[in-house]
Design a protein around this motif. Structure first.
Motif, PDB file in Angstrom:
ATOM      1  N   UNK A 103       0.821  -1.210   0.000  1.00 59.54           N
ATOM      2  CA  UNK A 103       0.000   0.000   0.000  1.00 59.54           C
ATOM      3  C   UNK A 103       0.851   1.255   0.000  1.00 59.54           C
ATOM      4  N   UNK A 104       1.840   1.314   0.889  1.00 61.40           N
ATOM      5  CA  UNK A 104       2.659   2.522   0.988  1.00 61.40           C
ATOM      6  C   UNK A 104       3.441   2.790  -0.292  1.00 61.40           C
ATOM      7  N   UNK A 105       4.033   1.744  -0.864  1.00 57.20           N
ATOM      8  CA  UNK A 105       4.853   1.944  -2.064  1.00 57.20           C
ATOM      9  C   UNK A 105       3.987   2.288  -3.270  1.00 57.20           C
ATOM     10  N   UNK A 106       2.869   1.598  -3.429  1.00 55.50           N
ATOM     11  CA  UNK A 106       2.026   1.884  -4.592  1.00 55.50           C
ATOM     12  C   UNK A 106       1.371   3.257  -4.496  1.00 55.50           C
ATOM     13  N   UNK A 107       0.918   3.644  -3.307  1.00 57.02           N
ATOM     14  CA  UNK A 107       0.308   4.967  -3.149  1.00 57.02           C
ATOM     15  C   UNK A 107       1.345   6.060  -3.350  1.00 57.02           C
ATOM     16  N   UNK A 108       2.483   5.943  -2.667  1.00 56.07           N
ATOM     17  CA  UNK A 108       3.525   6.947  -2.824  1.00 56.07           C
ATOM     18  C   UNK A 108       4.081   7.003  -4.233  1.00 56.07           C
ATOM     19  N   UNK A 109       4.349   5.829  -4.824  1.00 56.26           N
ATOM     20  CA  UNK A 109       4.884   5.812  -6.183  1.00 56.26           C
ATOM     21  C   UNK A 109       3.914   6.374  -7.202  1.00 56.26           C
ATOM     22  N   UNK A 110       2.644   6.014  -7.101  1.00 56.15           N
ATOM     23  CA  UNK A 110       1.655   6.504  -8.057  1.00 56.15           C
ATOM     24  C   UNK A 110       1.489   8.018  -7.957  1.00 56.15           C
ATOM     25  N   UNK A 111       1.462   8.547  -6.731  1.00 54.24           N
ATOM     26  CA  UNK A 111       1.236   9.987  -6.564  1.00 54.24           C
ATOM     27  C   UNK A 111       2.465  10.801  -6.957  1.00 54.24           C
ATOM     28  N   UNK A 112       3.660  10.351  -6.563  1.00 57.59           N
ATOM     29  CA  UNK A 112       4.868  11.112  -6.907  1.00 57.59           C
ATOM     30  C   UNK A 112       5.119  11.082  -8.406  1.00 57.59           C
ATOM     31  N   UNK A 113       5.089   9.885  -9.003  1.00 61.77           N
ATOM     32  CA  UNK A 113       5.300   9.802 -10.452  1.00 61.77           C
ATOM     33  C   UNK A 113       4.166  10.483 -11.202  1.00 61.77           C
ATOM     34  N   UNK A 114       2.931  10.374 -10.691  1.00 65.61           N
ATOM     35  CA  UNK A 114       1.813  11.045 -11.344  1.00 65.61           C
ATOM     36  C   UNK A 114       1.984  12.551 -11.347  1.00 65.61           C
TER      37      UNK A 114
END
Length: 318
Positions: A103-114
């Protein structure tokens, strides 16, 4: 000369008049008609929500108190036994840890890269319309189809990535068989699929920022990075808050990619996938699966309440 009015005969000396009574609203024919129109519009939705949301929720809570094998006509009431079994088992730390990491990696990765992609797509250059469509396309694709395509890419035997690595004399990692690498594989695919959603939402937020504020900051000598940190990010806080809630709830309920890419859940057994394996895998423990689902629901509820209670204080609504 000012004329003084005589007190009303019913008024008592030395007593202040009470508050005026609010007249009761009359139940007119128009009020009844408006009420029945509202009822006709809202009642179907309320019935659907009650039948397909709240009824399954309370039924699942009841099932979690049973020792029930899926398909069996009988069950034994065990109370909180399924919850005690889950939290005292050796699998609980692994499942909860995998859920937290995913959860933490996918949420953080999606928002930062997005956000970074949205900044690139917000530039006034040719081809941005096609680029926006290409970035957003994976999000609307079927998770099953995306999982099958990426499973072919990551396959260590005949996958595209293995073929490219063999071309340079390297051996492909065991993405599917290694529990740690399988979690990395699923996270990469999930972030790739969902960053387009974050990018489009952030892009809408960037395009709604007041241009006069940016122009004033430029006249004051602020460079691009300073304007982004001091102006754009605070003004994008409502968008960030919205994405934080939606992506967090989505990641905690991610299922299709995990089911396709790692059917046995080796290293990728999150709470929702563990509930699936317990009910529909080799165990057929429906009551135990329901208890895990209730734990997931409680986590979702607590996280949402905490976000609305504390995180929203940091949101700057312009």
């Amino acid at each position: 000369m000012t004329r003084q009015l005589a007190p009303h005969p019913s008024a008592r000396p030395g007593r202040q008049p009470g508050p005026a009574k609010v007249p009761r609203r009359r139940w007119t024919a128009r009020s009844r008609r408006d009420f029945f129109v509202f009822l006709a519009m809202a009642l179907p939705n309320l019935v659907l929500i009650a039948v397909f949301t709240y009824r399954p929720l309370f039924s699942n809570i009841y099932y979690s108190t049973l020792d029930w094998t899926l398909g069996s006509p009988s069950a034994t009431v065990v109370g909180l036994g399924n919850y005690v079994t889950f939290f005292t088992s050796n699998d609980a730390p692994k499942v909860l840890g995998t859920t937290a990491v995913f959860t933490l990696v996918t949420v953080g990765g999606s928002m930062i890269l997005g956000l970074l992609v949205a900044l690139a797509l917000n530039a006034r250059i040719r081809g941005t319309t096609f680029a926006r469509s290409a970035v957003f396309a994976p999000y609307v694709l079927s998770g099953v189809g995306v999982g099958l395509v990426w499973l072919f890419i990551f396959d260590p035997g005949y996958g595209v990535l293995a073929w490219l690595l063999r071309g340079i004399g390297q051996q492909s990692p065991q993405w599917i068989n290694d529990p740690q690498l399988s979690l990395v594989m699923v996270i990469l695919v999930y972030v790739w699929k969902n960053l387009g959603y974050c990018a489009v939402v952030y892009l809408a937020g960037l395009q709604s920022l007041p241009t006069e504020v940016m122009e004033a900051a430029s006249l004051d000598g602020a460079n691009g990075f300073r304007r982004f940190v001091s102006i754009s990010l605070p003004l994008l806080s409502p968008t960030t808050f919205f994405l934080l809630i939606t992506t967090l709830l989505s990641s905690l309920q991610a299922f299709d990619l995990i089911r396709i890419m790692t059917p046995l859940g080796a290293g990728t057994s999150t709470l929702i996938y563990e509930a699936y394996l317990q009910a529909f895998g080799a165990y057929n423990r429906a009551g135990y699966s329901a208890a895990i689902s209730v734990v997931l629901f409680a986590i979702l509820l607590v996280i949402t309440v905490l976000q609305l209670r504390f995180v929203e204080r940091k949101v700057h609504y312009s």
